[in-house]
Design a protein around this motif. Sequence first.
Motif, PDB file in Angstrom:
ATOM      1  N   ASP A 288       0.837  -1.203   0.000  1.00 28.32           N
ATOM      2  CA  ASP A 288       0.000   0.000   0.000  1.00 28.32           C
ATOM      3  C   ASP A 288       0.871   1.253   0.000  1.00 28.32           C
ATOM      4  O   ASP A 288       2.104   1.186   0.042  1.00 28.32           O
ATOM      5  CB  ASP A 288      -0.964  -0.010   1.194  1.00 28.32           C
ATOM      6  CG  ASP A 288      -0.212  -0.083   2.522  1.00 28.32           C
ATOM      7  OD1 ASP A 288       1.028   0.038   2.530  1.00 28.32           O
ATOM      8  OD2 ASP A 288      -0.876  -0.274   3.565  1.00 28.32           O
ATOM      9  N   GLU A 289       0.200   2.394  -0.024  1.00 23.62           N
ATOM     10  CA  GLU A 289       0.931   3.654  -0.153  1.00 23.62           C
ATOM     11  C   GLU A 289       1.739   3.995   1.099  1.00 23.62           C
ATOM     12  O   GLU A 289       2.787   4.656   1.015  1.00 23.62           O
ATOM     13  CB  GLU A 289      -0.032   4.798  -0.473  1.00 23.62           C
ATOM     14  CG  GLU A 289      -1.088   5.084   0.581  1.00 23.62           C
ATOM     15  CD  GLU A 289      -2.339   4.237   0.415  1.00 23.62           C
ATOM     16  OE1 GLU A 289      -3.386   4.624   0.964  1.00 23.62           O
ATOM     17  OE2 GLU A 289      -2.253   3.199  -0.246  1.00 23.62           O
ATOM     18  N   ASN A 290       1.286   3.539   2.273  1.00 26.26           N
ATOM     19  CA  ASN A 290       2.026   3.842   3.496  1.00 26.26           C
ATOM     20  C   ASN A 290       3.384   3.130   3.516  1.00 26.26           C
ATOM     21  O   ASN A 290       4.400   3.726   3.907  1.00 26.26           O
ATOM     22  CB  ASN A 290       1.197   3.412   4.715  1.00 26.26           C
ATOM     23  CG  ASN A 290      -0.084   4.224   4.836  1.00 26.26           C
ATOM     24  OD1 ASN A 290      -0.093   5.423   4.558  1.00 26.26           O
ATOM     25  ND2 ASN A 290      -1.163   3.572   5.249  1.00 26.26           N
TER      26      ASN A 290
END
Length: 303
Positions: free
Chosen positions: A85-87
């Motif tokens: 994911d983006e995190n």
Amino acid sequence: MEISSSESSFPTQFKWRKVAYGGRQPGFDDNHTDESFLEDMVMNANVVKRDMLKVMLDSVSISQYLCIVALVVLVWTHTLESTIDENILLVLDVSLLVSGFLVLLFTAEKLSLNLLLGYVIKISYFITGLYMLSPIYHTLTRTISSDTIWALTALLVILHLFLHNYSGSTVKAPGTVDNPNFASNVSLNASIVASLLISSRLPSRLHVFAVVLFSLQVFLFAPLVTYCIKKYSYHLHLCFSFCLMVLTLTFLSWFRGSLFVLMLGVLVFVNLVCPYWLIRIQEYKFEINGPWDEAKLCFDITE
């Protein structure tokens, strides 16, 4: 008077000389040569005798960058499959940025505080502009089919690998004065376009920003970091390259076994087969030098 008249009746015999310029010599044809013409001929004067181990060690730089590109493609693939994911990507971006600055700080010989501050300011502007442009990148190829995107990305990555400067860096290292050549700039632009094509297929703008930032950090600054490591310590360069190869092969084995076999074959080909071919073809090199060669400048005409 009789002697002088008899001497004048016979033509004067001239000795042939090797001259670079001056036209025809009296009494000789324009293409005349004698037995002294090839006395100064030298064969294979500039041929470099290469050592197998030295060539294998030099090829490590190529394998190192191949592994870096393979890791980038793995990150792209897992991001498209929503495995990353983006995190996680943002944490990875920050980690790469901090580690890159630490390497520059400890390995560069002429890195001053002002130069480091200049790098920080430029990268801050770069990250800010990239974040503001991420909505445009997100919708950049909305009207293009995904199959076309994958094909173009693959071709651009191959072009990037083919034209990449494996002996240096597109970004100038601190203290260097050489500018990158045209092929290096084309290679860098190909990697940037490939990153933008991949990011346009991601679900959110934050994904686009994180992936593009990660890709540009690797393609733009990873060669600079590896160049500084190699210049600082060649043994550290070999150790870092070996760890990178092991890491890449491990990740590929987890992702897909066929890719592990393919990457292992590429590394063996680059580090063993290609150096062996280079050593073998040296015996067929045939170079002739002599007094008829063109003059070579002993100074740089750009100075």
